[in-house]
Design an enzyme around this catalytic site. Structure first.
Site, PDB file in Angstrom:
ATOM      1  N   GLU A 262       0.819  -1.216   0.000  1.00 51.94           N
ATOM      2  CA  GLU A 262       0.000   0.000   0.000  1.00 51.94           C
ATOM      3  C   GLU A 262       0.853   1.267   0.000  1.00 51.94           C
ATOM      4  O   GLU A 262       0.525   2.256  -0.648  1.00 51.94           O
ATOM      5  CB  GLU A 262      -0.927  -0.014   1.223  1.00 51.94           C
ATOM      6  CG  GLU A 262      -1.916   1.115   1.288  1.00 51.94           C
ATOM      7  CD  GLU A 262      -2.863   1.111   0.108  1.00 51.94           C
ATOM      8  OE1 GLU A 262      -2.632   1.925  -0.816  1.00 51.94           O
ATOM      9  OE2 GLU A 262      -3.820   0.318   0.082  1.00 51.94           O
TER      10      GLU A 262
ATOM     11  N   LYS B 175       5.276   4.270  -9.984  1.00 54.10           N
ATOM     12  CA  LYS B 175       3.976   4.113  -9.313  1.00 54.10           C
ATOM     13  C   LYS B 175       2.882   3.788 -10.332  1.00 54.10           C
ATOM     14  O   LYS B 175       1.987   2.986 -10.060  1.00 54.10           O
ATOM     15  CB  LYS B 175       3.648   5.383  -8.543  1.00 54.10           C
ATOM     16  CG  LYS B 175       4.588   5.622  -7.362  1.00 54.10           C
ATOM     17  CD  LYS B 175       4.491   7.050  -6.836  1.00 54.10           C
ATOM     18  CE  LYS B 175       5.403   7.273  -5.641  1.00 54.10           C
ATOM     19  NZ  LYS B 175       5.533   8.709  -5.309  1.00 54.10           N
TER      20      LYS B 175
END
Lengths: 435, 435
Positions: free
Chosen positions: B131, B207
Site C-alpha cells: 500500500e 507508481k
C-alpha cells in the site's frame, strides 16, 4: 463434489438490487479473473417478479419467496437490499441464524438496530458487510476500518446525502428558494415523494452513526446525534454566506476532543476554498483528519444503481475471499468500542457562527446586540449591514469567533426579545475556518 | 504455549521506518483493541543503530544484522523499508523463502522486479503488502484491488509525486523559474540532493506501473511507459496556460481503450476547475473513472514519515488479520493479468495540445503554421499572440482540438524548419477538456 464458487442471494430487487445483479452477471468473468474463483448469483427474492429492471436474469433466479432464499443451503452470502427496518432486520437475523454471511446497504437499520445484528453475527461466526450503507460508491467503511487503522481519527466530516446537496447546489446556483427547488428535485427523481429523511438530516445522521462508531469506537448512538435539516435555508443566507466567502452545505460532523465525541448534522458554512465546499450536485465527499495521515479527502457518487451496486459487490468479493481462504474474517463483525468515550452535549460544542438579525436601523441597535453577545463571551469577527431603511427592519449580518453553543443560544434568546429586533435571528454554524 | 500476537521485523530504519515504529509502539493498545490481538514490533535492522529517530525503542529491538531478522523464527511479517533495488530484492526473497509475509514501500523495486517477488510469494504461500508504495497515505492500492472490484476501470490519472507538484505549485504561485524553485525545494527538504527520479517523472512512472497493473491487469511494464519530467516547464508557459484557463501538473495517466492500454507521465494542462487542478504543494491526488462508480477522487499526503508509516501499518494489520484467521489471504499476491491487453504506442495516443511557437511577427506566418497543422489533420481551437514586435520573434500560442501524437510530432518537425520560426516549438498535452 466440492463447490467451486461462492453463491449469492439478494433480497430486494429495487434500484440497488438491480445494480448489484447487473455487475455480478455482466462482470462474471472479470470477477473470476480477479478473485480466482466464480461468484454466482443464485437467487433474487422480491414480491414484484414482473417489473423490468433492465437485467436479463437466468431462468429460475428471480423468486417471490424470501424465506426460501434465506434457507437455501447452497447460498453462502445473503444480500439485504430491501431497505426499511422490518422485516429487513428479521430477514438478516434469520440469514445469520442459518450460518450465512450478510451484506447490507441499510443504514437506517444499522444505525438503529446494528448492535443486535453484529452480536448475532459474532455469535454465529459470520461476516456482515455494509460498505454500501454510507456514501454509496465511496469505500469509506473499508478506509476507516482497514486503511486508517494506524491513526487516531481526529475528525470526520462530510456531505453524505446527495439529495440535500443537490438542493443546496441548485439554490446556490439559481437563487431559488427551498420549496421550489425541492419540487424540481422530486420531479427529476433526485428527491423522494417523502423527502423527510434526506432534507431533515436524518439520513446523514444514520450514516454518521456508523462512521463515528468505526472512527472513534463510540457505540452506535443515532438518537444522541444533534440533527438539523436544510428546510430553513434561504437564498438570502446563501447570498450573505457568499459575500463572506463561504458556501452552505449540509455537513455530518464527528470530532474527538479528549474522551469526548461530538456528533452533529446541520447546515454549515464552509470557506469557498475548502475541499468540500466545491462538491456539488448529488456528489458526496468525506474529509478525514487522522493523527498520522493528516487530511484525506474522498469524493464520489453517494447513491444510484451502479455506484451503490459497486460497493455491494466489493463486500460480496471480500466475504467470498474470506470464505475461500478461512473459516471467517474478523473484520466484518468486529466493531471495537472504546469504553472511555462520552458523547459531548450539543450545548458544549464550540464553533464559529453566522448570525442574521432582522434589526431596526436605529442608532444604538448594534451596541445593544453586540453588548449581549459580549456578555456571553461571544466576539464579532466581521459584519455587513445591507440596504439602509431608516426605522425599518434590515438584515444585519455577523460572523463571530468561536463560541460555546449554550452561550449562543442564550444570547440569541435575549436578543430576539429586544424591541428593535423583529423576527427570529437566523444562525448557522461555521466549519473549516482558522479562528 | 501458542503465540498470542503477530510479530513484526522492519529492515531499514529511515524516515518511513521511524514512522512505522512510532505508530506500532505508540498505538499498540489501539491496534490491539481494533484487531483483537497484539501486533508486536520485535526487531528493526539498520546499519546505523546510533542516530536518534525520535523513537524510544525497547532494549534489544534495534540490531544491525538484517540477516538475523530475516531468519528470526519468531517474526511473522518482514517490512522492507530500506529502498533501492539491491539488496532489498534479495532480502525480500530471503524473507519469503523463510515463509515470512512481506510489506514494502519500495515502488522502484516493485515496478522493475515485482513479478519475481510476487511469483516467489505465491510459491511460498505468503502475502506481499505494498500500500505504501504508491501515493503514501492514500489507500489507492486497496481501493483499486478491493473496493472497485466491480468496475472496469476506464482511466486512472493522478499527481503521484509530491516533489514535482511542490515545485510546479511554487512556480505557479511565484512566477519563479524551474532551477531556482528546485534549489529552494532542496533547501527545504522537499527535494533530494539527486532529484532525478522525482523531476524526470521516473518515480511517477514506477507508481503508474503498479497502478496500471492493478487497474487493468496489464503486466508490470515500467520500461514501456512514456516518461517526461518537468524540467522544461517555464513561467511563461504556466502564465499562458493560466490565460487559457488551465494549470500545469505532472500527471501519471493510464487509460483503457478496448484492448489497448495507454500509459504516460508528462506535464499536463488541466482546466482550472478540474478536481485535480487545485491539488497543491506536496499533496497527491488520484482521479479514477470506473464503469460502475463514475468518477472518484482520492486526496492526501503522498510522502512523509507518519503518512507513509500509516500505509505500512495498514498492510501489517491486514496481513496480521489474515494470519490470525486463515492460512494466508489471496489478495496480496494475486495480481490478475488480462492476456488480451496490449500497450498503446505513444505515437498513437490522441489528445489536445498547447503549442507555443517562437514566430516572426510577419504577414503569412500564421497561415503557414496553420497550413502545416491542417495538413496533418490538426485543427486549432484558440490562439493568443502577445506583444507585437514587427520582424522579431514573439510567442504565438495555440490550443488544438484532439490530434494524434504522431501527426503532431511530424507537424512540429516541419514547422520548426520554417525560416520564420526561431527555436523549438514548446508543446504540452492537455487532459480533462471536453473537446
Amino acid at each position: 463434489m466440492k463447490k467451486q464458487g461462492v453463491n449469492v442471494g439478494i433480497v430486494g430487487y429495487g434500484t440497488v438490487g438491480a445494480g448489484t445483479a447487473k455487475i455480478l452477471l455482466r462482470k462474471q468473468k472479470d470477477l473470476e479473473r480477479k478473485l480466482g474463483f466464480p461468484v454466482v448469483l443464485r437467487r433474487i427474492a422480491d414480491l414484484d417478479t414482473k417489473r423490468d429492471r433492465g437485467v436479463k436474469l437466468p431462468a429460475g433466479v428471480l423468486i417471490n419467496d424470501a424465506k426460501a432464499l434465506l434457507h437455501d443451503p447452497e447460498i453462502d452470502i445473503v444480500v439485504e437490499l430491501m431497505g426499511g427496518i422490518h422485516p429487513a432486520k428479521e430477514f438478516i437475523l434469520e440469514a445469520i441464524g442459518n450460518g450465512k454471511h450478510v451484506v447490507t446497504a441499510n443504514k437506517a437499520l444499522l444505525a438503529t438496530e446494528g448492535r443486535d445484528i453484529f452480536k448475532a453475527a459474532r455469535k454465529n461466526g459470520v461476516d456482515v458487510g455494509f460498505e454500501a450503507s454510507v456514501a454509496g460508491s465511496i469505500p469509506i467503511i473499508k478506509v476507516v476500518r482497514e486503511s486508517l487503522i494506524g491513526n487516531n481519527i481526529r475528525s470526520i466530516s462530510g456531505i453524505i446525502n446527495g439529495t440535500s446537496n443537490y438542493i443546496l447546489t441548485k439554490m446556490t446556483e439559481e437563487g431559488v428558494d427551498f420549496s421550489a427547488t425541492l419540487k424540481e428535485a422530486q420531479a427529476l427523481g433526485y428527491a423522494e415523494a417523502d423527502p423527510t429523511f434526506d432534507i431533515e438530516g436524518i439520513d446523514s445522521a444514520h450514516k454518521l452513526t456508523i462512521l463515528a462508531s468505526l472512527s472513534f469506537g463510540i457505540p452506535f448512538s443515532f438518537k444522541k446525534i444533534y440533527t438539523e435539516g436544510i428546510t430553513k435555508i434561504t437564498p438570502l443566507d446563501i447570498q450573505f454566506a457568499s459575500e463572506f466567502g463561504y458556501r452552505i452545505k449540509l455537513l455530518a460532523i464527528a470530532k474527538q476532543d479528549g474522551n469526548n465525541i461530538e456528533m452533529r448534522v446541520h447546515p454549515t458554512m464552509l470557506p469557498k476554498d475548502h475541499l468540500i465546499a466545491s462538491v456539488n450536485g448529488v456528489f458526496n465527499a468525506i474529509y478525514i483528519e487522522g493523527d498520522s495521515i493528516g487530511p484525506h479527502l474522498y469524493y464520489g457518487k453517494g447513491a444510484g444503481e451502479m455506484p451503490t451496486g459497486s460497493a455491494v459487490v466489493s463486500d460480496i468479493a471480500d466475504i467470498a475471499r474470506s470464505i475461500k481462504t478461512s473459516a471467517g474474517s474478523i473484520t466484518g463483525v468486529n466493531i471495537p468500542e472504546n469504553p472511555d468515550l462520552k458523547i459531548k452535549k450539543m450545548e458544549d460544542i464550540r464553533t464559529c457562527y453566522y448570525l442574521r438579525f432582522s434589526a431596526l436601523d436605529k442608532p444604538g441597535v448594534l451596541s445593544r446586540i453586540s453588548g449581549i453577545l459580549g456578555g456571553r463571551d461571544i466576539s464579532i469577527k466581521s459584519m455587513i449591514q445591507k440596504g439602509r431603511k431608516i426605522e425599518k427592519a434590515v438584515p444585519l449580518v455577523m460572523m463571530t469567533h468561536e463560541a460555546r453553543e449554550k452561550d449562543m443560544a442564550q444570547a440569541l434568546k435575549e436578543i430576539d426579545r429586544l424591541s428593535v429586533v423583529s423576527g427570529k435571528t437566523v444562525y448557522l454554524r461555521v466549519e473549516g475556518g482558522e479562528d
